[in-house]
Design a protein around this motif. Structure first.
Motif, PDB file in Angstrom:
ATOM      1  N   TYR A 286       0.938  -1.198  -0.099  1.00 50.77           N
ATOM      2  CA  TYR A 286       0.168  -0.025  -0.079  1.00 50.77           C
ATOM      3  C   TYR A 286       0.803   1.328   0.044  1.00 50.77           C
ATOM      4  CZ  TYR A 286      -4.521  -2.279   1.187  1.00 50.77           C
ATOM      5  OH  TYR A 286      -5.683  -3.251   1.218  1.00 50.77           O
ATOM      6  N   GLN A 287       1.965   1.169   0.888  1.00 53.29           N
ATOM      7  CA  GLN A 287       2.831   2.244   0.895  1.00 53.29           C
ATOM      8  C   GLN A 287       3.567   2.659  -0.378  1.00 53.29           C
ATOM      9  OE1 GLN A 287       3.293   4.450   3.834  1.00 53.29           O
ATOM     10  NE2 GLN A 287       4.366   5.864   2.356  1.00 53.29           N
TER      11      GLN A 287
ATOM     12  N   LYS B 155       2.568   1.814  -3.352  1.00 57.11           N
ATOM     13  CA  LYS B 155       1.495   2.356  -4.330  1.00 57.11           C
ATOM     14  C   LYS B 155       1.056   3.833  -4.188  1.00 57.11           C
ATOM     15  CE  LYS B 155      -0.879  -2.031  -5.413  1.00 57.11           C
ATOM     16  NZ  LYS B 155      -1.425  -2.170  -6.842  1.00 57.11           N
ATOM     17  N   PHE B 156       0.957   4.098  -2.754  1.00 54.44           N
ATOM     18  CA  PHE B 156       0.691   5.359  -2.589  1.00 54.44           C
ATOM     19  C   PHE B 156       1.999   6.536  -2.941  1.00 54.44           C
ATOM     20  CE2 PHE B 156       0.327   8.796   0.872  1.00 54.44           C
ATOM     21  CZ  PHE B 156      -0.700   9.385   0.262  1.00 54.44           C
ATOM     22  N   GLN B 157       2.977   6.082  -2.811  1.00 50.19           N
ATOM     23  CA  GLN B 157       4.332   6.694  -3.287  1.00 50.19           C
ATOM     24  C   GLN B 157       4.428   6.950  -4.744  1.00 50.19           C
ATOM     25  OE1 GLN B 157       7.593   4.617  -1.807  1.00 50.19           O
ATOM     26  NE2 GLN B 157       7.366   5.476   0.328  1.00 50.19           N
ATOM     27  N   ASN B 158       3.946   5.939  -5.356  1.00 45.22           N
ATOM     28  CA  ASN B 158       4.012   6.014  -6.934  1.00 45.22           C
ATOM     29  C   ASN B 158       2.667   6.854  -7.202  1.00 45.22           C
ATOM     30  OD1 ASN B 158       6.217   4.486  -7.518  1.00 45.22           O
ATOM     31  ND2 ASN B 158       5.174   2.390  -7.464  1.00 45.22           N
ATOM     32  N   TYR B 159       1.584   6.811  -6.760  1.00 50.56           N
ATOM     33  CA  TYR B 159       0.739   7.726  -6.972  1.00 50.56           C
ATOM     34  C   TYR B 159       0.966   9.202  -6.847  1.00 50.56           C
ATOM     35  CZ  TYR B 159      -2.284   3.628  -6.964  1.00 50.56           C
ATOM     36  OH  TYR B 159      -3.063   2.356  -7.212  1.00 50.56           O
ATOM     37  N   GLN B 160       1.767   9.600  -5.625  1.00 59.04           N
ATOM     38  CA  GLN B 160       2.148  10.766  -5.561  1.00 59.04           C
ATOM     39  C   GLN B 160       3.194  11.293  -6.391  1.00 59.04           C
ATOM     40  OE1 GLN B 160       2.701  11.662  -0.787  1.00 59.04           O
ATOM     41  NE2 GLN B 160       2.695   9.391  -1.052  1.00 59.04           N
ATOM     42  N   LYS B 161       3.990  10.440  -6.844  1.00 64.13           N
ATOM     43  CA  LYS B 161       5.176  10.803  -7.824  1.00 64.13           C
ATOM     44  C   LYS B 161       4.424  11.216  -8.973  1.00 64.13           C
ATOM     45  CE  LYS B 161       8.632   8.444  -5.753  1.00 64.13           C
ATOM     46  NZ  LYS B 161       9.511   7.182  -5.900  1.00 64.13           N
ATOM     47  N   GLN B 162       3.336  10.247  -9.578  1.00 61.97           N
ATOM     48  CA  GLN B 162       2.828  10.465 -10.690  1.00 61.97           C
ATOM     49  C   GLN B 162       1.874  11.907 -10.753  1.00 61.97           C
ATOM     50  OE1 GLN B 162       0.276   7.101 -11.367  1.00 61.97           O
ATOM     51  NE2 GLN B 162       1.852   5.731 -11.559  1.00 61.97           N
TER      52      GLN B 162
ATOM     53  N   GLY C  22       2.809  14.489  -9.057  1.00 59.41           N
ATOM     54  CA  GLY C  22       3.817  15.658  -8.862  1.00 59.41           C
ATOM     55  C   GLY C  22       3.713  16.429  -7.594  1.00 59.41           C
ATOM     56  N   VAL C  23       2.988  15.615  -6.509  1.00 62.87           N
ATOM     57  CA  VAL C  23       3.200  15.996  -5.116  1.00 62.87           C
ATOM     58  C   VAL C  23       4.146  15.530  -4.311  1.00 62.87           C
ATOM     59  CG1 VAL C  23       0.435  16.723  -5.505  1.00 62.87           C
ATOM     60  CG2 VAL C  23       1.628  14.231  -4.372  1.00 62.87           C
ATOM     61  N   VAL C  24       4.684  16.515  -3.326  1.00 68.19           N
ATOM     62  CA  VAL C  24       5.412  15.980  -2.272  1.00 68.19           C
ATOM     63  C   VAL C  24       4.997  14.832  -1.615  1.00 68.19           C
ATOM     64  CG1 VAL C  24       6.779  16.723  -0.096  1.00 68.19           C
ATOM     65  CG2 VAL C  24       6.069  18.290  -1.676  1.00 68.19           C
ATOM     66  N   CYS C  25       5.862  13.725  -1.388  1.00 65.00           N
ATOM     67  CA  CYS C  25       5.594  12.389  -0.870  1.00 65.00           C
ATOM     68  C   CYS C  25       5.603  12.592   0.644  1.00 65.00           C
ATOM     69  CB  CYS C  25       6.648  11.474  -1.269  1.00 65.00           C
ATOM     70  SG  CYS C  25       6.624  10.938  -3.030  1.00 65.00           S
ATOM     71  N   LYS C  26       4.365  11.926   0.998  1.00 60.31           N
ATOM     72  CA  LYS C  26       4.005  11.858   2.489  1.00 60.31           C
ATOM     73  C   LYS C  26       3.860  10.397   2.745  1.00 60.31           C
ATOM     74  CE  LYS C  26       3.860  16.517   3.199  1.00 60.31           C
ATOM     75  NZ  LYS C  26       4.511  17.020   4.121  1.00 60.31           N
ATOM     76  N   ASN C  27       3.713  10.083   3.916  1.00 53.62           N
ATOM     77  CA  ASN C  27       3.596   8.685   4.402  1.00 53.62           C
ATOM     78  C   ASN C  27       1.989   8.562   4.089  1.00 53.62           C
ATOM     79  OD1 ASN C  27       2.420   9.278   6.839  1.00 53.62           O
ATOM     80  ND2 ASN C  27       4.167   9.159   7.749  1.00 53.62           N
ATOM     81  N   PHE C  28       1.571   7.387   4.241  1.00 50.17           N
ATOM     82  CA  PHE C  28       0.120   6.748   3.763  1.00 50.17           C
ATOM     83  C   PHE C  28      -0.638   7.369   5.003  1.00 50.17           C
ATOM     84  CE2 PHE C  28      -3.390   3.679   3.659  1.00 50.17           C
ATOM     85  CZ  PHE C  28      -3.685   4.010   2.098  1.00 50.17           C
ATOM     86  N   HIS C  29      -0.212   7.350   6.265  1.00 55.91           N
ATOM     87  CA  HIS C  29      -1.104   7.710   7.650  1.00 55.91           C
ATOM     88  C   HIS C  29      -1.420   9.167   7.572  1.00 55.91           C
ATOM     89  CE1 HIS C  29      -2.278   6.857  11.572  1.00 55.91           C
ATOM     90  NE2 HIS C  29      -1.957   8.031  11.928  1.00 55.91           N
ATOM     91  N   VAL C  30      -0.711  10.045   6.609  1.00 54.60           N
ATOM     92  CA  VAL C  30      -1.181  11.350   6.298  1.00 54.60           C
ATOM     93  C   VAL C  30      -2.612  11.573   5.906  1.00 54.60           C
ATOM     94  CG1 VAL C  30      -0.472  11.761   4.006  1.00 54.60           C
ATOM     95  CG2 VAL C  30      -0.341  13.671   5.668  1.00 54.60           C
TER      96      VAL C  30
END
Length: 140
Positions: free
Chosen positions: A58-59, A61-68, A70-78
């Protein structure tokens, strides 16, 4: 721990939650229910068919979605913090929010999960202008 002949450091556990407050019914909006029903199949998980998805997946995938996006990467718990802040900003009472989040009391919700924005604080201050305006002779 070995899963499907692969070594993993995460042990997935399905069972009763840690505390009685964690066991709860979470209401969903009509829109979310509509979207989820498209993916619902008896006896299957929504995101990974027959077994729960490993949390690190999950984490990632979440990081990849953030990169796609173009937002600053945060952890999933945010997402949990953002959800709580958005609820308060849209008028959800803190007691209801606390129960939805599974907190044992509202203080946990207020102290850890609710982050009012500067705009929200400014709006609150502006609501006082009618009182202060009358004191200094200005009627709003």
């Amino acid at each position: 721990i070995s899963v499907n002949n692969q070594i993993t450091k995460t042990a997935l556990y399905e069972g009763e939650p840690k505390t009685s407050c964690s066991k709860r019914e979470i209401p969903l909006s009509d829109e979310i229910i509509y979207l989820l029903t498209k993916f619902w199949h008896p006896g299957r998980y929504v995101l990974n068919d027959r077994s729960p998805l490993e949390p690190r997946t999950y984490q990632y995938k979440f990081q990849n979605y953030q990169k796609q996006a173009g937002v600053v990467c945060k952890n999933f718990h945010v997402l949990r913090h953002t959800f709580a802040t958005n609820c308060v900003g849209n008028g959800v009472d803190v007691k209801s929010l606390s129960e939805i989040l599974g907190h044992s009391n509202v203080q946990i919700t207020l102290n850890k999960y609710v982050h009012p924005t500067l705009d929200t604080k400014r709006q609150h201050m502006n609501t006082l202008s009618s009182i202060y305006g009358q004191i200094v002779g200005h009627i709003n």
